[in-house]
Design an enzyme around this catalytic site. Structure first.
Site, PDB file in Angstrom:
ATOM      1  CE1 TYR A  98      -4.069  -1.849   4.968  1.00  0.00           C
ATOM      2  CE2 TYR A  98      -3.445   0.354   4.249  1.00  0.00           C
ATOM      3  CZ  TYR A  98      -3.808  -0.937   3.953  1.00  0.00           C
ATOM      4  OH  TYR A  98      -3.896  -1.339   2.653  1.00  0.00           O
ATOM      5  CB  THR A 153      -0.890   0.022   1.262  1.00  0.00           C
ATOM      6  OG1 THR A 153      -1.497   1.312   1.385  1.00  0.00           O
ATOM      7  CG2 THR A 153      -0.096  -0.234   2.540  1.00  0.00           C
TER       8      THR A 153
END
Ligand code: UDP
Length: 330
Positions: free
Chosen positions: A142, A117
């Protein structure tokens, strides 16, 4: 040979399964169906219901199928949720990935593609589109949970006969142009999905999270990429590794950004009507602006994006929302 797709019942994973089948691959899916759906998994794929952290299950999948590559999507993806509950993100995204990678190494699986990501960069130190060699400073659990998996893959590739490609996704949106799958989670939080659902009246209203960022209109800027182009980058990564290419971490974005307000205007234009939008506070963990430099993926993976068109992305997302409404889903 077969490809194991983890999280094949989820948003991006279900598109990946169709793209692999369209390319003539044999596909095996593992998904515990916590956020994914059985109906979203193409019937031609061999399905195992279960958890990627269950080593006995993943060992059995590798024993029962001639897998030469894993494409690993399964994981948790909501930035603010990771801020509120970091340990579950380290469990789902890091600890379970470690178990899966160990199982792949035990089985001698040579190739691995990982859903990473843009959140691994945090707020970039430069205003330009980010390149892969920038310092990695995630601002949310995250992002950290994904970066830790990239690090495990790097070290595993150095120690074993194992090659990986980590694809750093920017903001993925849109749906399969053939209408076979799309973003279907009931409590989705991603901007284009939320805006389309609000435009269609499935949600009463939505909120812009922060208008005081140091960006041209004060709202966050992101690089929105069509899911079809994203899954194509995975196919290209697979082809490259099978042809002997080495390990790589590469951005998947288009190299241009839109603000939250620009996205809402585009949804209004494509939908042809207004909807209720409130202005709210900043959301935890959001960097002000992040846009990809996709040169490396284009050069190394021979990746040629074909859907770099915001209206087209929104049209396909709206079409999928209408489809869900007809199915009496959310
Ligand atoms: N966003 C927003 N309202 C929403 C959902 C998202 O203002 O209902 C903003 C969010 O704060 C961020 C951008 O839209 O600046 C993209 O957020 P999203 O959750 O889609 O993806 P992320 O960049 O967090 O992966």
């Amino acid at each position: 040979m077969a490809v194991l797709v983890t999280g094949g019942g989820g948003y991006i994973g279900s598109h990946m399964v169709w793209a692999l089948l369209d390319a003539g691959e044999d596909v095996v899916v593992v998904d515990r169906l916590s956020t994914g759906f059985r109906w979203a998994i193409a019937p031609e794929a061999r399905f195992y219901e279960g958890d990627i952290g269950d080593a006995a299950l993943t060992d059995r999948i590798f024993a029962e199928n001639p897998v030469d590559a894993v494409i690993h999507f399964a994981g948790s993806i909501v930035v603010p949720e990771s801020v509120a509950d970091p340990l579950s993100y380290y469990e789902n995204n890091t600890v379970k990935s470690r178990s899966l990678i160990a199982s792949a190494v035990r089985a001698g699986i040579p190739h691995f593609v990982f859903s990473s990501t843009a959140a691994v960069y945090g707020t970039p130190s430069v205003l330009e589109p980010v390149q892969e060699d920038l310092p990695l400073r995630p601002e949310s659990p995250y992002g950290s949970s994904k970066l830790m998996t990239e690090i495990m893959l790097r070290d595993t590739a150095a120690a074993h006969d194992f090659t990986y490609t980590a694809l750093r996704y920017f903001n993925v949106a849109g749906a399969d142009p053939k209408g076979r799958t799309g973003q279907s989670s009931a409590n989705a939080t991603h901007l284009i999905k939320v805006a389309c659902a609000t435009a269609l009246g499935k949600r009463a209203s939505m909120t812009v999270f922060g208008t005081d960022y140091p960006t041209p209109d004060g709202t966050c800027v992101r690089d929105y990429i069509h899911v079809t182009d994203l899954v194509d980058a995975h196919l290209k990564a697979l082809q490259r590794m099978r042809a002997g290419g080495g390990s790589l971490a590469a951005n998947c974005g288009y190299g241009r950004g839109f603000s939250v307000l620009e996205i809402l205007d585009a949804v209004r234009a494509v939908h042809g009507g207004d909807f209720d939008v409130a202005i709210g506070e900043r959301r935890a963990g959001d960097p002000a602006m992040i846009v990809a430099d996709p040169s490396l993926a284009k050069r190394e993976l021979n990746w040629q994006p074909r859907h770099d068109d915001l209206s087209g992305i929104i049209e396909s997302a709206l079409a999928w929302e209408r489809h869900l409404a007809r199915k009496n889903s959310f």
